[in-house]
Scaffold this active site. Structure first.
Site, PDB file in Angstrom:
ATOM      1  N   LYS A 138       0.928  -1.187  -0.043  1.00  0.00           N
ATOM      2  CA  LYS A 138      -0.094  -0.072   0.240  1.00  0.00           C
ATOM      3  C   LYS A 138       0.785   1.267  -0.127  1.00  0.00           C
ATOM      4  CE  LYS A 138      -4.160  -1.897   1.856  1.00  0.00           C
ATOM      5  NZ  LYS A 138      -5.295  -1.960   3.129  1.00  0.00           N
ATOM      6  N   ARG A 139       2.120   1.167   0.559  1.00  0.00           N
ATOM      7  CA  ARG A 139       2.840   2.244   0.515  1.00  0.00           C
ATOM      8  C   ARG A 139       3.517   2.740  -0.654  1.00  0.00           C
ATOM      9  NH1 ARG A 139       1.752   5.363   4.327  1.00  0.00           N
ATOM     10  NH2 ARG A 139       0.697   4.217   6.192  1.00  0.00           N
TER      11      ARG A 139
END
Ligand code: GLU
Length: 505
Positions: free
Chosen positions: A265-266
């Site tokens: 997600k990062r």
């Protein structure tokens, strides 16, 4: 396939849906539609600590935006409902009890402190603690396998905390099947006795997932590779209940653009591309994450690139509408190996879909993005779009590529001016005005033949005319065909812009 195909997408509402989740939903959808089956959405929210406000709505919106709506789910065609596990709480206990009654599960009363200390002791000896056949009946662990029935009941009656654990079999080889990965053998001695039910009345993922797949008559479980380690337990649960096992397909991981490691997600923030279908604002931290929709991607492009994350048609064809995907999709053509995410390829897909869209539709989209276009005829905007879309990947790029179709340049690019303006520019431009003014039928072809004819007859360098002319019209040495621009803005405006340039020279 004889039985009606039923698949489910079963996300936990713990935040926005990552594109890996959307890919799982898409493959379920494609498989269901290919076989004329049903695509079910089930919200797996048994872990209330991880529940995030708004996540469920986000999931539904994301599926709808992609054009892959569910057939059954919360609030829609609830024939096997409810579809939120928190609303099915009352259902699970009886199944846990059934497993205890037939000897496939047992009560365990070990406190978390006791288990922690077991873990630490094992670590100190360089071992890993697992709760299973090799220690469950040795006396250090407190469970209904070592207590008498009365002792067990007394503890439950006294309100002691307990969990119900699955009793993994000893010394067996389990044969598992996966459509993508083929046959897998597991030595049951390596399995731990997973918790199925907690004394707070909530089932764990494993129990709720199996019970619901059974009650919802799911025929095929298509999910991410991260669930492959749970497959053995799930198969054992089906066996223990005496239920038919659905078929399984575990989709490959989506890897970072470098090909090393799982796309997280990062990564989107770090590498500058969205990893979510829709933008998301975290309700707790107010942190914002970009989405494909808001970044200007077409849902068709997103669906197309997601389909290629792990699947391929076995041909050179890359552009697939949803209908094409439904007819071509086959789980057998899904790879085992991780699929590398390529942000440039996603842009390529968007560019391709942009070319396929109707100019009028793009024009409407463009108009909503620019207040300057509020009063401009939509058909004119559509003509402009037709001239520039080949150079664009996103509608947000249209203005920079086309502003000169709507308003005269307010400044001239300095470098371009140096290059375009020579001593004889004024004289040449005055002649161009004459020719333009004299062109009665103001068409691209006429303008082209008149101006080009004059250039060749007088042996003037082509650039000497075309460069300052372009500068006058555009303000820079860019843009589509000069004759197209003149035609589009019309005779008066063309003359005005050339005069304006002359004044500044
Ligand atoms: N709730 C699980 C998830 O969040 C579902 C896994 C499965 O499909 O079995 O991915």
């Amino acid at each position: 396939m004889s039985k009606n195909v039923r698949v489910r997408f079963a996300p936990s509402p713990t935040g926005p849906l990552h594109i890996g989740g959307v890919r799982t939903a898409l493959f379920n959808y494609l498989f269901a539609k290919k076989h004329g089956g049903d695509f079910v959405l089930r919200i797996e929210d048994t872990d209330q600590n991880r529940y995030v406000e708004g996540a469920e709505d986000y999931i539904v919106e994301a599926l709808n935006w992609c054009g892959i709506p569910f057939d059954e789910g919360p609030g829609k065609n609830e024939k096997c409902g409810p579809y939120r596990q928190s609303k099915r709480k009352h259902l699970y206990k009886q199944y846990a009890d059934q497993l205890v009654a037939n000897g496939n599960a047992y009560y365990a009363f070990d406190t978390s402190e006791a288990l922690d200390s077991e873990r630490k002791n094992h670590e100190a000896e360089g071992k890993t603690f697992i709760y299973n056949w090799h220690n469950r009946e040795k006396g250090r662990l407190i469970n209904s396998l070592v207590l008498t029935a009365e002792e067990t009941q007394a503890k439950i009656d006294a309100g002691e905390n307990y969990v119900i654990r699955f009793k993994s079999p000893q010394d067996e080889t389990l044969h598992l099947k996966d459509i993508i990965r083929g046959d897998i053998s597991i030595d049951t001695n390596t399995l731990d006795d997973k918790i199925l039910f907690k004394s707070d009345g909530m089932p764990t993922y494993h129990l709720a997932n199996i019970v619901d797949d059974h009650l919802m008559e799911i025929t095929h479980v298509i999910r991410g590779e991260e669930w492959l380690p749970s497959l053995a337990l799930h198969q054992l649960l089906y066996n223990a209940f005496g239920w038919n096992t659905p078929e399984f397909a575990h989709l490959p991981l989506i890897l970072k653009p470098t090909g090393k490691g799982k796309l997280s997600k990062r990564d989107g923030d770090k590498l500058g591309f969205p990893v979510f279908p829709l933008a998301w604002t975290d309700p707790k931290t107010n942190e914002m994450a970009r989405g494909y929709k808001e970044d200007g991607y077409f849902p068709e492009a997103v669906v197309n690139f997601l389909a290629f994350l792990g699947w391929n048609p076995g041909t050179e064809q890359e552009l697939f509408s949803l209908e094409n995907l439904i007819s071509e999709f086959d789980l057998v053509r899904v790879n085992k190996a991780g699929a590398r995410f390529d942000p440039d390829k996603t842009k390529w897909f968007n560019h391709q879909y942009m070319q396929q869209q109707l100019d009028l539709e793009l024009a409407e989209n463009f108009k909503t993005q620019r207040p300057e276009l509020a009063d401009i005829d939509i058909n004119y905007i559509a003509l402009v779009v037709g001239l520039i879309k080949e150079r664009a990947t996103f509608v947000s790029e249209f203005w920079d590529l086309s502003h000169f179709f709507f308003s005269a340049p307010t400044a001239y690019d300095e470098k371009a001016s140096k290059k375009a303006i020579k001593e004889d520019t004024v004289e040449i431009m005055q002649k161009v005005i004459e020719i333009v003014t004299a062109t009665r039928e103001f068409t691209v072809q006429n303008l082209q033949s008149k101006l080009k004819g004059w250039i060749t007859d007088n042996e003037i360098g082509f650039g000497k005319v075309m460069m300052p002319l372009r500068l006058a019209l555009v303000g820079a040495l860019q843009g589509p065909d000069v004759f197209e621009i003149m035609f589009m803005i019309g005779k008066n405006e063309t003359v005005k812009r050339i005069e304006a340039l002359i004044k500044t020279v």
